[in-house]
Design a protein around this motif. Structure first.
Motif, PDB file in Angstrom:
ATOM      1  N   LYS A  44       0.841  -1.181   0.000  1.00  0.00           N
ATOM      2  CA  LYS A  44       0.000   0.000   0.000  1.00  0.00           C
ATOM      3  C   LYS A  44       0.881   1.236   0.000  1.00  0.00           C
ATOM      4  O   LYS A  44       2.067   1.176   0.319  1.00  0.00           O
ATOM      5  CB  LYS A  44      -0.920   0.004   1.226  1.00  0.00           C
ATOM      6  CG  LYS A  44      -0.208   0.133   2.565  1.00  0.00           C
ATOM      7  CD  LYS A  44      -1.209   0.143   3.708  1.00  0.00           C
ATOM      8  CE  LYS A  44      -0.518   0.294   5.070  1.00  0.00           C
ATOM      9  NZ  LYS A  44      -1.495   0.292   6.178  1.00  0.00           N
ATOM     10  N   GLY A  48      -0.478   7.364   2.334  1.00  0.00           N
ATOM     11  CA  GLY A  48      -1.917   7.305   2.551  1.00  0.00           C
ATOM     12  C   GLY A  48      -2.737   8.158   1.612  1.00  0.00           C
ATOM     13  O   GLY A  48      -3.955   8.294   1.795  1.00  0.00           O
ATOM     14  N   ASP A  51      -6.000   5.041  -1.106  1.00  0.00           N
ATOM     15  CA  ASP A  51      -6.355   3.911  -0.248  1.00  0.00           C
ATOM     16  C   ASP A  51      -6.377   2.602  -1.025  1.00  0.00           C
ATOM     17  O   ASP A  51      -6.827   1.577  -0.532  1.00  0.00           O
ATOM     18  CB  ASP A  51      -7.699   4.153   0.445  1.00  0.00           C
ATOM     19  CG  ASP A  51      -8.866   4.232  -0.537  1.00  0.00           C
ATOM     20  OD1 ASP A  51      -8.626   4.181  -1.760  1.00  0.00           O
ATOM     21  OD2 ASP A  51     -10.016   4.350  -0.074  1.00  0.00           O
ATOM     22  N   ASP A  77      -8.272   0.905   9.775  1.00  0.00           N
ATOM     23  CA  ASP A  77      -6.901   0.580  10.147  1.00  0.00           C
ATOM     24  C   ASP A  77      -6.678  -0.919  10.232  1.00  0.00           C
ATOM     25  O   ASP A  77      -7.345  -1.623  10.999  1.00  0.00           O
ATOM     26  CB  ASP A  77      -6.551   1.228  11.497  1.00  0.00           C
ATOM     27  CG  ASP A  77      -6.354   2.727  11.368  1.00  0.00           C
ATOM     28  OD1 ASP A  77      -6.243   3.207  10.225  1.00  0.00           O
ATOM     29  OD2 ASP A  77      -6.315   3.425  12.394  1.00  0.00           O
TER      30      ASP A  77
END
Length: 266
Positions: A44, A48, A51, A77
């Motif tokens: 990922k 941030g 997403d 989370d």
């Protein structure tokens, strides 16, 4: 001695640079439900801003083993939902995973999770999988077959067609969607979207108003008279469409649908 120290420092700097590539990586392996041998690797964005989470699931005991693309998102989370996509866009699995113990010396664990066959409903637990390395070492020891799935596509290599198919249990058939592009000048494309996971959401760019490609995709507003808008994130193997307007703008489409989906590059 000085040359040796210089070489050591240079190698350490290269290693740190490899770690600091803007992504966080996870790697698990073992047997799903204690039965099916599997390896699961995904990544990922570290900052941030997106997403979107993507990687591969690999079945080493399959007849013709090959990494299978998984794409999803972090719902909250450390809780992730993925879909497993074949090269033709057919979804052959759903994965739900909750990760814990990221700071553990022997690596993170899957606190809760399972793989589901969307057509038959068969499930396999993923809590039996284990990480072979801690979080810091994982980027250094990814499998040889792993290839970064979150590389943005350059504007001159965007595909002409993307799509997906998924099993609809109500209709007892495969349903899905597709996106087509055609060039409209430098860093510009015209598009058409037809998404039908159950009801239909359809639309395209207006004549004389193509989408402007920048930062790995584009945002397009006022697709129709309802004022619908969406964002496209275009990667080398797939693209993701996400609505940017409120639910009230969906009224031009079939109930409960919009453009939102992952579409695989053909």
């Amino acid at each position: 001695m000085k040359k040796f120290l210089f070489l050591t420092i240079s190698l350490a700097a290269m290693t740190l640079q490899a770690w600091a590539d803007g992504f966080i990586y996870y790697h698990f392996q073992g047997k799903m439900g204690g039965k099916v041998s599997v390896e699961l690797v995904f990544q990922k964005f570290e900052d941030g801003d997106e997403d979107i989470v993507a990687g591969y699931i690999y079945y080493p005991k399959a007849k013709n083993p090959a990494p299978i693309l998984i794409v999803g998102s972090e719902l909250q989370d450390n809780y992730y939902h993925f879909k497993e996509y074949q090269p033709d866009g057919v979804i052959t699995g759903w994965l739900n995973i909750q990760i814990a113990n990221e700071d553990a010396a022997d690596g993170p664990t899957i606190a809760d999770g399972e793989w589901t066959n969307p057509k038959t409903g068969a499930t396999f637990s993923l809590t039996t999988l284990r990480s072979p390395d801690d979080m810091a070492r994982t980027p250094m020891y990814l499998p040889d077959w792993y290839e970064n799935p979150l590389q943005y596509e350059s504007p001159d290599h965007i595909g002409q067609e993307y799509g997906y198919q998924q099993w609809n249990d109500n209709y007892k058939e495969m349903m899905g969607g597709n996106v087509t592009f055609r060039a409209a000048g430098k860093n510009k494309v015209h598009f058409h979207v037809s998404n039908c996971p159950q009801n239909i959401a359809e639309g395209g760019s207006e004549p004389g108003r193509p989408a402007i490609l920048e930062d790995g995709g584009f945002t397009y507003e006022n697709v129709n008279e309802c004022g619908y808008g969406f964002k496209a994130s275009i990667f080398k193997k797939f693209l993701v469409l996400e609505s940017t307007t409120e639910y009230e703008t969906f009224r031009c489409f079939g109930m409960g649908v919009a453009f939102d989906a992952v579409y695989i590059k053909y």
